[in-house]
Design an enzyme around this catalytic site. Structure first.
Site, mmCIF file in Angstrom:
data_model
loop_
_atom_site.group_PDB
_atom_site.id
_atom_site.type_symbol
_atom_site.label_atom_id
_atom_site.label_comp_id
_atom_site.label_asym_id
_atom_site.label_seq_id
_atom_site.Cartn_x
_atom_site.Cartn_y
_atom_site.Cartn_z
ATOM 1 N N MET A 1 7.928 -18.415 84.859
ATOM 2 C CA MET A 1 9.085 -17.960 85.629
ATOM 3 C C MET A 1 9.438 -16.535 85.245
ATOM 4 S SD MET A 1 11.329 -18.588 87.901
ATOM 5 C CE MET A 1 12.403 -17.250 88.378
ATOM 6 N N GLU A 2 9.628 -15.721 86.284
ATOM 7 C CA GLU A 2 9.778 -14.273 86.108
ATOM 8 C C GLU A 2 11.196 -13.797 85.797
ATOM 9 O OE1 GLU A 2 9.156 -15.838 89.101
ATOM 10 O OE2 GLU A 2 10.158 -14.821 90.765
ATOM 11 N N GLU B 1 15.208 -20.962 89.221
ATOM 12 C CA GLU B 1 14.651 -20.899 90.567
ATOM 13 C C GLU B 1 14.177 -22.297 90.972
ATOM 14 O OE1 GLU B 1 11.448 -18.124 91.172
ATOM 15 O OE2 GLU B 1 11.485 -18.415 93.313
ATOM 16 N N GLU C 1 3.744 -12.724 86.734
ATOM 17 C CA GLU C 1 5.181 -12.693 86.403
ATOM 18 C C GLU C 1 5.631 -11.258 86.129
ATOM 19 O OE1 GLU C 1 6.416 -15.375 87.267
ATOM 20 O OE2 GLU C 1 4.628 -16.611 87.091
HETATM 21 N N1 B3K Z 1 8.892 -17.966 90.851
HETATM 22 C C1 B3K Z 1 8.367 -19.005 89.993
HETATM 23 C C2 B3K Z 1 8.248 -20.324 90.670
HETATM 24 C C3 B3K Z 1 9.529 -21.073 90.780
HETATM 25 C C4 B3K Z 1 9.290 -22.466 91.293
HETATM 26 C C5 B3K Z 1 10.559 -23.196 91.540
HETATM 27 N N2 B3K Z 1 10.321 -24.564 91.908
HETATM 28 C C6 B3K Z 1 7.065 -18.603 89.397
HETATM 29 C C7 B3K Z 1 6.257 -17.673 90.182
HETATM 30 O O1 B3K Z 1 5.890 -17.887 91.303
HETATM 31 O O2 B3K Z 1 5.977 -16.623 89.672
HETATM 32 ZN ZN ZN Z 2 5.535 -15.813 91.744
#
Ligand code: B3K
Ligand code: ZN
Length: 868
Positions: free
Chosen positions: A262-263, A120, A297
Site C-alpha cells: 500500500m502506497e 484504501e 508503490e
Molecule cells: N493501492 C493498493 C491497493 C489497495 C487495495 C484495496 N483493497 C496497492 C496498489 O495498487 O498499489
Molecule cells: Zn497500485
C-alpha cells in the site's frame, strides 16, 4: 439473498458538501481499546447544514463543535450525521476501536506484535468518522502514543516533528505531512522492528532518508528491497522526470496483509512477501516481484498520491497508469521481451477470463457495491494495456509531453480518467475521441483477420473484423479504436515496407470500424504477416496461420515477442487438435517438424536463455480453458500432459545437455543468471517426466544452494508425481516450519498437487502448525492454489472441491470478507462448464447467498453470478 445493498453509480457523482482542510489525529494505542481523537477544520461548501460522515465498526465516545460538546447528532452502523452546523468550524470526534479483534485487516489492526493500518479503499472510516472519499484532501498531523518497550517505533505519514516520554512507560511521536491527501493514503504503524537505512540524493540535490522496517531478525532479507527502491527512485527521475518530495521514505513489512502493498504517503506498508528475500528463502520470481512492487508503490507517489482520483470509479487513473510505469521499470532494468510475455500471459489468461465472467466491467466501472471488489485484473492490467495503447499511438516523446501536461494541470488535485486522456490529446494533437471507448466498454474484443495476395497487381490485402460479445453488465458493444501493429516479411525474412495509397506508413494501423480493409502495395511476392505485434491491443485474434508460416515467424520475426507469439500459436493449434482427439477417443498427434521447430529454439546460439525458457513454456491450463465453452478440464489436462511428455521424450538429449551446460557455480541475482536458471529449470520440468526424472530431481534438490533451484526441483517432482515427492516435501517442511513465508511455497505445492486424493491431504494440511486461515498469505498459498491452479481436482465431478470451497468461504466471510471475495472468483465462472458442474456450483452459490451475515463483498459477486 438475505439483503439488498445500495449500489453506487459513476453517473451520480457530486462534489462534497463540506471540505475538511486539516486534521489533527491522536492515537492512544492499546491492543483492545485504542482511543482516537480527531480534530478537523471543516468548511461548508453547499447549503446543507447537516454533515454526514462515514464511519463503521467503532464506538463513538464524543462529538465537540468549536470545543463545545454537541448533542445534535445521530449515529447509524455506517454514518454519523451532525446537524445544525455553522459555515466553518472545528470538529472534535473521539472514537474507540479494538485492533486485536480486527481480523478483516482493514482500518487499524494488529499484525503479529505490530499495530498497522490499511485505509484504501474505505478503511479510514473504521478509525474515525470522516468524509472518507478520495476528493477530500486534507493536511494531516498525527500523534502516536504507545508503550515504549513494546513499540519503540511510532510511525505515520510525512516528517517527524516532535516526540516525548509519558508516565507508565509510554511515549509519543508527532508527524506532519505537508502534502494534502485523501484519507485512503493515511497510515500509522507502531511496533518493534529492525531497520535497514540508506539515503538517496534527488536530482535537485535533496537528501532523502530511506528506512525499511522488518521483523526483528530479518535484516539480512531487506537489502534487495532497498536496492529496488533506489533503482525505482533513479528510474522515475530519468524516464519521467519525477522527483521524491519528502525528507523520508519508509517501508514497513508486515505478515498479515490482504494484498501486495500500500502506497501510503511516505509510509508504504507491505506484505512481507514483497520485501523479504535472501538466496536461501526467496526464488528469482520473488526477487523480481519485490522489484516490481517496490517500484509500483514508489511510482504511486506521483501517479496516485500527488494526483489522486476524484472518485473510486476512476481507480484505473492511478492503477492502470502505475502498472504501466512499473512494467516499463522492470522492462528497462531486465528483459523487455520476457516482461512483455509475462504481462501478456496475465491478460490472455486471467484477465480475459474475468472479462468473460459475471464480474465483467470496464476499466472505469459504472456501478459498485463494494469498492474492494474492483481492485481487479481489469482495472490494473487491462488498465495498463489501455495506457500502453495510448503510448503506442502517441510515441514515447508525445506520451512524456502528455505526462508533463497532466502533472502541470492536476498536481495536488483529485482527477478523472478523462482529465488524463485530455492531457494526452492536448500534448500530442492525436485524436482520442473513439479511443475513449476503452474506458467505458467491458469485454474482450475478438479480431478476425483474413489476407489475400494478388500477384496480378502486387497487392496484399488485410481484412480485419472486430466484434465484442455482450457481457452481463453491457449488452450492446461498439467498434473500438484498435492499434494493430503488423509487419510483412518476404520469404527470405526481410521486412517489406508498408505502402498504402502510394504512401509509406508505419507498422501501427488504426483499426476503427467494425470491418476494415488495408491494401498494401508493391508487394512482389506472397509475404508472411506478423499480426498484433507486441500485443498492441488487449484483444483475441483469429487468423488461420499455416504451421509453416508460424515456424517461419518463430525464426524470422524481427521482434522477440512476435517470435514467442508464433510459437504459442503453433502450440495452441496442436493443443486444440489434441483436445478434440481426446474427446473423440483418438490418439494424440504432434508432428516431427513442430518438434523440430522447438528443438531449433532450444539449440539457438543467438537467443537469450530467459527468452528460450519462455518459448518452451506451455500455456497454463487456465489460459487454455478460456478458449473453450464448455470447458473440458480433463481433456485439457491430458492434452497438456501429452505435449509435455512428447517434447520431453523427443528432445531429451538436447534438454539433458542444456540442463548440464547451464549449471552454475555461484548464485547471483542478475538478469543473465536468472535467465540461465529459468531455462535450466524448464529443462528439468520436462526431464522430470522421463525415465531419469526421479534421479535428476533428487540430485538437484540435494545439491541446490538456493531457493530457486530447490523449489524448481520440488515443483517438478510435484507436477510429474515422482516417487521422491513425499520425501522432499517432508525434508523441506522440517527445515522451514518456523518460517511462514517459505512455508507458503510448500503450501502451494500441496494445493497444486495433481494427485487424486489431494483434497483430504489439503484438509489435513490445514492443521499444520504453520497454517492459519487468519493469515491471507497462508490462505492464498494452500487454498487459493487448490481453487485456481488444480483444475482437475477442484472441478472433480463429485462436487467435493466445490463443497470444500463453500465451507472455507463461510468461515472467511466472517473473519475476512475481502479475502473471501478474492477466493470466490473461480466459482463465479460456473457457466463455462458442463451442466453437471454448473448445477453443483450453483447449489453452493445459492447456499452462500442465504448466509445471515453475508458481507457485501461476497453479496455483490454472488448476486451477479446468480443473475447471469
Ligand atoms: N493501492 C493498493 C491497493 C489497495 C487495495 C484495496 N483493497 C496497492 C496498489 O495498487 O498499489
Ligand atoms: Zn497500485
Amino acid at each position: 439473498m438475505s439483503q439488498q445493498l445500495q449500489a453506487k453509480y459513476r453517473k451520480d457523482y457530486t462534489s462534497p458538501e463540506f471540505m475538511i482542510t486539516d486534521i489533527d489525529l491522536t492515537f492512544d494505542l492499546l491492543d483492545e481499546d485504542t482511543k482516537i481523537t480527531a480534530i478537523s477544520k471543516v468548511v461548508k461548501q453547499g447549503t446543507n447544514s447537516t454533515l454526514s460522515l462515514d464511519g463503521e465498526h467503532m464506538e463513538l465516545l464524543s462529538v465537540h463543535i468549536n470545543e463545545e460538546q454537541w448533542s445534535e447528532y445521530e449515529v447509524t452502523p455506517s454514518h454519523l450525521y451532525i446537524h445544525g452546523l455553522p459555515e466553518q468550524f472545528e470538529l472534535q470526534i473521539v472514537t474507540k476501536v479494538n485492533p486485536s479483534k480486527n481480523t478483516a485487516l482493514e482500518g487499524l489492526y494488529k499484525s503479529g506484535g505490530a499495530f498497522c493500518t490499511q485505509c484504501e479503499a474505505e478503511g479510514f472510516r473504521r478509525i474515525t468518522y470522516f468524509l472518507d472519499r478520495p476528493d477530500v484532501l486534507a493536511k494531516y498531523t498525527t500523534t502516536v502514543i504507545a508503550d515504549k518497550a513494546e513499540n519503540p517505533y511510532l510511525l505515520s505519514n510525512g516528517n517527524r516533528i516532535d516526540s516525548g516520554e509519558l508516565e507508565g512507560g509510554r511515549h509519543w511521536v508527532k508527524w506532519m505531512d505537508p502534502h494534502p491527501k485523501p484519507s485512503y493514503l493515511f497510515a500509522v504503524v507502531a511496533g518493534q522492528f529492525d531497520v535497514l537505512r540508506d539515503q538517496f540524493v534527488t536530482k535537485s540535490g535533496r537528501t532523502v532518508d530511506l528506512e525499511i522496517f522488518v521483523d526483528q531478525g530479518n535484516l539480512d532479507r531487506a537489502p534487495h528491497a532497498m536496492s529496488s527502491l533506489i533503482n525505482a527512485m533513479t528510474w522515475d527521475e530519468e524516464r519521467f522526470g519525477f522527483e521524491y518530495d519528502l525528507d523520508i521514505y519508509m517501508v514497513v513489512a508486515v505478515d498479515f496483509f490482504n494484498m501486495g502493498a500500500m502506497e501510503n504517503k511516505g509510509l508504504n506498508i507491505f506484505n512481507s512477501k514483497y520485501v523479504l528475500a535472501n538466496d536461501q528463502t526467496a526464488t528469482d520470481t520473488d526477487y523480481l516481484g519485490i522489484e516490481a512492487v517496490i517500484g509500483h508503490e514508489y511510482f504511486h507517489n506521483w501517479t496516485g498520491n500527488r494526483i489522486t482520483c476524484r472518485d473510486w470509479f476512476q481507480l484505473s487513473l492511478k492503477e492502470g497508469l502505475t502498472v504501466f510505469r512499473d512494467q516499463e521499470f522492470s522492462s528497462d532494468l531486465g528483459s523487455r521481451a520476457v516482461n512483455r510475455i509475462n504481462n501478456v500471459r496475465i491478460i490472455r489468461g486471467p484477465q480475459f477470463s474475468e472479462d468473460a465472467s459475471p464480474m465483467s466491467h470496464p476499466i472505469r466501472p459504472e456501478k459498485v457495491i463494494e469498492m474492494n471488489n474492483f481492485y481487479t485484473l481489469t482495472v490494473y492490467e487491462k488498465g495498463s494495456e489501455v495506457i500502453r495503447m495510448i503510448h503506442t499511438l502517441l510515441g514515447e516523446e508525445n506520451f512524456q509531453k502528455g505526462m508533463q501536461l497532466y502533472v502541470e494541470r492536476h498536481d495536488g488535485t483529485a482527477a478523472t480518467c478523462d482529465d488524463f486522456v485530455v492531457a494526452m490529446e492536448d500534448a500530442s494533437e492525436v485524436d482520442l475521441t473513439q479511443f475513449r471507448l476503452w474506458y467505458s466498454q467491458s469485454g474482450t474484443p475478438l479480431v478476425k483477420a483474413k489476407t489475400e495476395y494478388n500477384q496480378s497487381d502486387n497487392t496484399f490485402i488485410l481484412e480485419l473484423e472486430q466484434t465484442t460479445e455482450p457481457t452481463l453488465d453491457q449488452p450492446e458493444k461498439q467498434a473500438l479504436h484498435i492499434p494493430m501493429n503488423v509487419e510483412l516479411y518476404s520469404k527470405s525474412g526481410s521486412v517489406l515496407p508498408l505502402i498504402i495509397d502510394g504512401e509509406s506508413i508505419d507498422s501501427v494501423l488504426d483499426f476503427k470500424q467494425e470491418s476494415q480493409r488495408f491494401i498494401f502495395e508493391n508487394i512482389n511476392e506472397e509475404p508472411v504477416i506478423s499480426l498484433l505485434r507486441e500485443f498492441s491491443a488487449p484483444v483475441k485474434l483469429e487468423y488461420d496461420y499455416s504451421d509453416s508460416d508460424l515456424m517461419f515467424l518463430m525464426v524470422n520475426a524481427k521482434n522477440e515477442f512476435a517470435r514467442w507469439d508464433a510459437g504459442q500459436n503453433l502450440i495452441a493449434k496442436y493443443l486444440r487438435r489434441n483436445i478434440t482427439l481426446y474427446q473423440a477417443n483418438q490418439d494424440f498427434v504432434l508432428p516431427e517438424n513442430v518438434l523440430d521447430a522447438f528443438k531449433g529454439i532450444l539449440l539457438s546460439e543467438v537467443l537469450e536463455p530467459a527468452f528460450i525458457a519462455e518459448m518452451l513454456t506451455l500455456p497454463s491450463q487456465n489460459e487454455v480453458a478460456g478458449w473453450f465453452k464448455p470447458v473440458d478440464v480433463d481433456a485439457i489436462a491430458e492434452a497438456l500432459g501429452f505435449m509435455k511428455k512428447t517434447i520431453a521424450a523427443e528432445l531429451s538429449d538436447e534438454l539433458t545437455a542444456m540442463y548440464h551446460t547451464l549449471k552454475q557455480e555461484n548464485y547471483s541475482v542478475d538478469h543473465p543468471s536468472i535467465g540461465q536458471r529459468s531455462l535450466r529449470n524448464i529443462c528439468l520440468s520436462y526431464l522430470a517426466t522421463t525415465e531419469n526424472g526421479d534421479a535428476l530431481v533428487v540430485s538437484q534438490y540435494q545439491s541446490a544452494t538456493n531457493m530457486t533451484d530447490t523449489i524448481a526441483a520440488m515443483n517438478s517432482a510435484n507436477q510429474a508425481q515422482l516417487s521422491c515427492r513425499e520425501k522432499l516435501m517432508s525434508t523441506f517442511s522440517e527445515k522451514w516450519t518456523h518460517d511462514g513465508l517459505v512455508m507458503d511455497k510448500w503450501f502451494m505445492l500441496q494445493g497444486t498437487n495433481p494427485a487424486k486424493d489431494v483434497l483430504s491431504v489439503i484438509k489435513e494440511t490445514m492443521s499444520h502448525s504453520a497454517f492459519s486461515l487468519k493469515n491471507p498469505n497462508r490462505t492464498r498459498s494452500l487454498i487459493g492454489a487448490f481453487f485456481n491452479q488444480n483444475p482437475v481436482n477442484f472441478h472433480s465431478i463429485d462436487g467435493s472441491g466445490y463443497q470444500f470451497a463453500s465451507e472455507i468461504l463461510v468461515t472467511l466471510n466472517e473473519s475476512n470478507p475481502q479475502i473471501a471475495s478474492r477466493m470466490i472468483d473461480p466459482l463465479l465462472k460456473y457457466r463455462q462448464f458442463d451442466e453437471t458442474r454448473q448445477n453443483l456450483i450453483r447449489t453452493e452459490l445459492e447456499k452462500l447467498s442465504k448466509l445471515d451475515n453475508l458481507a457485501k463483498d461476497l453479496y455483490e459477486k454472488i448476486a451477479k453470478a446468480l443473475e447471469a
